[in-house]
Motif scaffolding. Structure first.
Motif, mmCIF file in Angstrom:
data_model
loop_
_atom_site.group_PDB
_atom_site.id
_atom_site.type_symbol
_atom_site.label_atom_id
_atom_site.label_comp_id
_atom_site.label_asym_id
_atom_site.label_seq_id
_atom_site.Cartn_x
_atom_site.Cartn_y
_atom_site.Cartn_z
ATOM 1 N N PHE A 35 0.847 -1.191 0.000
ATOM 2 C CA PHE A 35 0.000 0.000 0.000
ATOM 3 C C PHE A 35 0.883 1.240 0.000
ATOM 4 C CE2 PHE A 35 -2.546 3.291 2.184
ATOM 5 C CZ PHE A 35 -3.636 3.320 1.322
ATOM 6 N N GLY A 36 0.732 2.049 -1.020
ATOM 7 C CA GLY A 36 1.520 3.270 -1.106
ATOM 8 C C GLY A 36 3.011 3.025 -1.206
ATOM 9 N N GLY A 37 3.391 1.908 -1.837
ATOM 10 C CA GLY A 37 4.804 1.597 -1.986
ATOM 11 C C GLY A 37 5.468 1.055 -0.743
ATOM 12 N N ARG A 38 4.691 0.728 0.277
ATOM 13 C CA ARG A 38 5.226 0.182 1.517
ATOM 14 C C ARG A 38 4.520 -1.119 1.868
ATOM 15 N NH1 ARG A 38 5.492 5.356 5.705
ATOM 16 N NH2 ARG A 38 6.561 6.821 4.325
ATOM 17 N N LEU A 39 5.143 -1.885 2.760
ATOM 18 C CA LEU A 39 4.482 -3.053 3.334
ATOM 19 C C LEU A 39 3.658 -2.602 4.528
ATOM 20 C CD1 LEU A 39 7.029 -6.030 3.398
ATOM 21 C CD2 LEU A 39 4.945 -5.816 2.046
ATOM 22 N N VAL A 40 2.396 -3.006 4.547
ATOM 23 C CA VAL A 40 1.482 -2.673 5.640
ATOM 24 C C VAL A 40 0.993 -3.982 6.243
ATOM 25 C CG1 VAL A 40 -0.664 -1.508 6.253
ATOM 26 C CG2 VAL A 40 0.805 -0.533 4.491
ATOM 27 N N PHE A 41 0.989 -4.082 7.563
ATOM 28 C CA PHE A 41 0.618 -5.341 8.210
ATOM 29 C C PHE A 41 0.148 -5.090 9.640
ATOM 30 C CE2 PHE A 41 5.112 -4.515 8.752
ATOM 31 C CZ PHE A 41 5.344 -4.753 10.097
ATOM 32 N N GLN A 42 -0.664 -6.018 10.145
ATOM 33 C CA GLN A 42 -1.055 -6.023 11.551
ATOM 34 C C GLN A 42 -0.027 -6.804 12.353
ATOM 35 O OE1 GLN A 42 -5.000 -7.586 12.183
ATOM 36 N NE2 GLN A 42 -5.929 -5.570 12.142
ATOM 37 N N ALA A 43 0.244 -6.338 13.562
ATOM 38 C CA ALA A 43 1.177 -7.050 14.428
ATOM 39 C C ALA A 43 0.932 -6.629 15.874
ATOM 40 C CB ALA A 43 2.623 -6.757 14.035
ATOM 41 N N LYS A 44 1.455 -7.450 16.780
ATOM 42 C CA LYS A 44 1.403 -7.120 18.207
ATOM 43 C C LYS A 44 2.827 -6.908 18.711
ATOM 44 C CE LYS A 44 -1.521 -8.976 21.051
ATOM 45 N NZ LYS A 44 -2.287 -9.946 21.859
ATOM 46 N N LEU A 45 3.016 -5.772 19.363
ATOM 47 C CA LEU A 45 4.306 -5.422 19.936
ATOM 48 C C LEU A 45 4.072 -5.003 21.380
ATOM 49 C CD1 LEU A 45 7.334 -5.044 19.260
ATOM 50 C CD2 LEU A 45 6.804 -2.664 18.716
ATOM 51 N N GLN A 46 4.725 -5.717 22.305
ATOM 52 C CA GLN A 46 4.523 -5.477 23.732
ATOM 53 C C GLN A 46 3.035 -5.572 24.082
ATOM 54 O OE1 GLN A 46 6.420 -1.688 24.416
ATOM 55 N NE2 GLN A 46 8.481 -2.576 24.383
ATOM 56 N N ASN A 47 2.388 -6.590 23.523
ATOM 57 C CA ASN A 47 0.988 -6.929 23.788
ATOM 58 C C ASN A 47 0.004 -5.870 23.292
ATOM 59 O OD1 ASN A 47 -0.539 -9.113 24.743
ATOM 60 N ND2 ASN A 47 -1.099 -8.012 26.603
ATOM 61 N N LYS A 48 0.439 -5.012 22.383
ATOM 62 C CA LYS A 48 -0.422 -3.976 21.822
ATOM 63 C C LYS A 48 -0.554 -4.186 20.329
ATOM 64 C CE LYS A 48 -0.877 1.049 21.295
ATOM 65 N NZ LYS A 48 -0.241 2.378 21.541
ATOM 66 N N CYS A 49 -1.808 -4.200 19.831
ATOM 67 C CA CYS A 49 -2.070 -4.403 18.415
ATOM 68 C C CYS A 49 -1.998 -3.076 17.676
ATOM 69 C CB CYS A 49 -3.445 -5.030 18.215
ATOM 70 S SG CYS A 49 -3.895 -5.314 16.487
ATOM 71 N N SER A 50 -1.296 -3.077 16.546
ATOM 72 C CA SER A 50 -1.211 -1.902 15.691
ATOM 73 C C SER A 50 -1.114 -2.343 14.237
ATOM 74 C CB SER A 50 0.022 -1.042 16.027
ATOM 75 O OG SER A 50 -0.034 -0.546 17.349
ATOM 76 N N GLY A 76 -6.679 -9.974 8.643
ATOM 77 C CA GLY A 76 -7.692 -8.951 8.864
ATOM 78 C C GLY A 76 -7.474 -7.661 8.104
ATOM 79 N N LEU A 77 -6.489 -7.628 7.218
ATOM 80 C CA LEU A 77 -6.109 -6.408 6.509
ATOM 81 C C LEU A 77 -6.165 -6.674 5.011
ATOM 82 C CD1 LEU A 77 -4.849 -3.520 7.213
ATOM 83 C CD2 LEU A 77 -2.638 -4.600 6.829
ATOM 84 N N ALA A 78 -6.704 -5.712 4.237
ATOM 85 C CA ALA A 78 -6.784 -5.893 2.782
ATOM 86 C C ALA A 78 -6.550 -4.553 2.095
ATOM 87 C CB ALA A 78 -8.145 -6.458 2.384
ATOM 88 N N ALA A 79 -5.859 -4.590 0.968
ATOM 89 C CA ALA A 79 -5.559 -3.372 0.218
ATOM 90 C C ALA A 79 -5.644 -3.641 -1.269
ATOM 91 C CB ALA A 79 -4.166 -2.844 0.579
ATOM 92 N N GLN A 80 -6.030 -2.606 -2.011
ATOM 93 C CA GLN A 80 -6.015 -2.655 -3.475
ATOM 94 C C GLN A 80 -6.002 -1.224 -3.993
ATOM 95 O OE1 GLN A 80 -9.412 -4.173 -5.916
ATOM 96 N NE2 GLN A 80 -7.906 -5.648 -6.699
ATOM 97 N N GLY A 81 -4.983 -0.898 -4.788
ATOM 98 C CA GLY A 81 -4.867 0.466 -5.289
ATOM 99 C C GLY A 81 -4.687 1.452 -4.151
ATOM 100 N N ASP A 82 -5.565 2.457 -4.089
ATOM 101 C CA ASP A 82 -5.483 3.460 -3.028
ATOM 102 C C ASP A 82 -6.461 3.203 -1.891
ATOM 103 O OD1 ASP A 82 -7.805 3.974 -4.400
ATOM 104 O OD2 ASP A 82 -7.457 6.125 -4.659
ATOM 105 N N GLU A 83 -6.994 1.973 -1.824
ATOM 106 C CA GLU A 83 -7.950 1.617 -0.772
ATOM 107 C C GLU A 83 -7.305 0.657 0.228
ATOM 108 O OE1 GLU A 83 -10.796 2.841 -0.136
ATOM 109 O OE2 GLU A 83 -11.556 3.706 -2.002
ATOM 110 N N LEU A 84 -7.533 0.935 1.514
ATOM 111 C CA LEU A 84 -7.055 0.072 2.595
ATOM 112 C C LEU A 84 -8.187 -0.128 3.591
ATOM 113 C CD1 LEU A 84 -4.579 -1.348 4.003
ATOM 114 C CD2 LEU A 84 -4.278 0.794 5.267
ATOM 115 N N VAL A 85 -8.494 -1.388 3.896
ATOM 116 C CA VAL A 85 -9.549 -1.712 4.858
ATOM 117 C C VAL A 85 -9.026 -2.747 5.838
ATOM 118 C CG1 VAL A 85 -11.420 -1.212 3.230
ATOM 119 C CG2 VAL A 85 -10.520 -3.538 3.394
#
Length: 219
Positions: A35-50, A76-85
């Protein structure tokens, strides 16, 4: 996954077969989207979801915690073109929710019934979001949400605990469960089983005439 049961990204350079390990590690790590030339992903760091974003060429730089999420989901994450949900759950009721990026701001699109146990997976195709929700241990439901009109349609109820959702072609979906993998046609409301090697598979993706998947090892 590291020996400390932490997760991180590995870049494999096809030109010279060099592998580069990400310095940053996560307790949980979801499937990534471009998305936007970057990798976008869900993850948990120190027990916090971002929802994180990072430059794939700079694995030595920490990924940016970009957007908040309450409940981590593998798909739980999906992207296509300029849309991210992405999918999440209401902080009090636990009801599944569908969110969308509007500019640089998270915007709630839909809250589903709290009777559903949890959201499972999202797929974005031609400004339509396919949403898979878990009813209980054995059943799931499929919805279609139109981003242009905000119209929501319940497409089907399945007697399977589906955990992976991807596109088979322009009209059909690929659904996976511990009981097997299926092709689903929304137009015909038809669920067709695939004859695959025995075992449970996750993260299934069709690439031309091949099917890529991760097989879950048996105990």
């Amino acid at each position: 996954q590291t020996t400390e049961r932490q997760w991180r990204w590995i870049a494999h350079h096809l030109s010279n077969h060099r592998k580069q390990l990400q310095d940053q590690q996560f307790s949980s790590l979801g499937a990534a989207q471009w998305f936007g030339g970057r990798l976008v992903f869900q993850a948990k760091l120190q027990n916090k979801c971002s929802i994180f974003r990072m430059e794939p060429e700079r694995l030595d730089v920490k990924a940016e915690a970009w957007l908040p999420c309450r409940q981590f989901m593998q798909q739980g994450l999906a992207a296509q073109g300029d849309e991210l949900v992405w999918l999440d759950q209401h902080v009090e009721s636990g009801a599944p929710q569908l969110w969308r990026l509007n500019g640089q701001k998270a915007e709630l699109q839909q809250t589903f019934s709290a009777a559903y146990r949890r959201p499972v997976a999202a797929l974005l195709e031609r400004r339509q979001v396919w949403v898979l929700l878990q009813q209980d241990d054995f059943n799931t439901s499929l919805f279609r949400f139109h981003l242009s009109t905000a119209a929501l349609q319940k497409v089907a109820d399945f007697p399977y605990a589906f955990h992976t959702l991807s596109a088979w072609d322009e009209k059909r979906l690929l659904l996976s469960s511990p009981a097997g993998s299926f092709i689903f046609s929304a137009e015909q409301s038809q669920l067709i089983p695939l004859q695959l090697a025995s075992g449970a598979f996750v993260d299934q993706q069709r690439m031309a005439d091949r099917l890529l998947a991760t097989q879950i090892p048996r105990d």
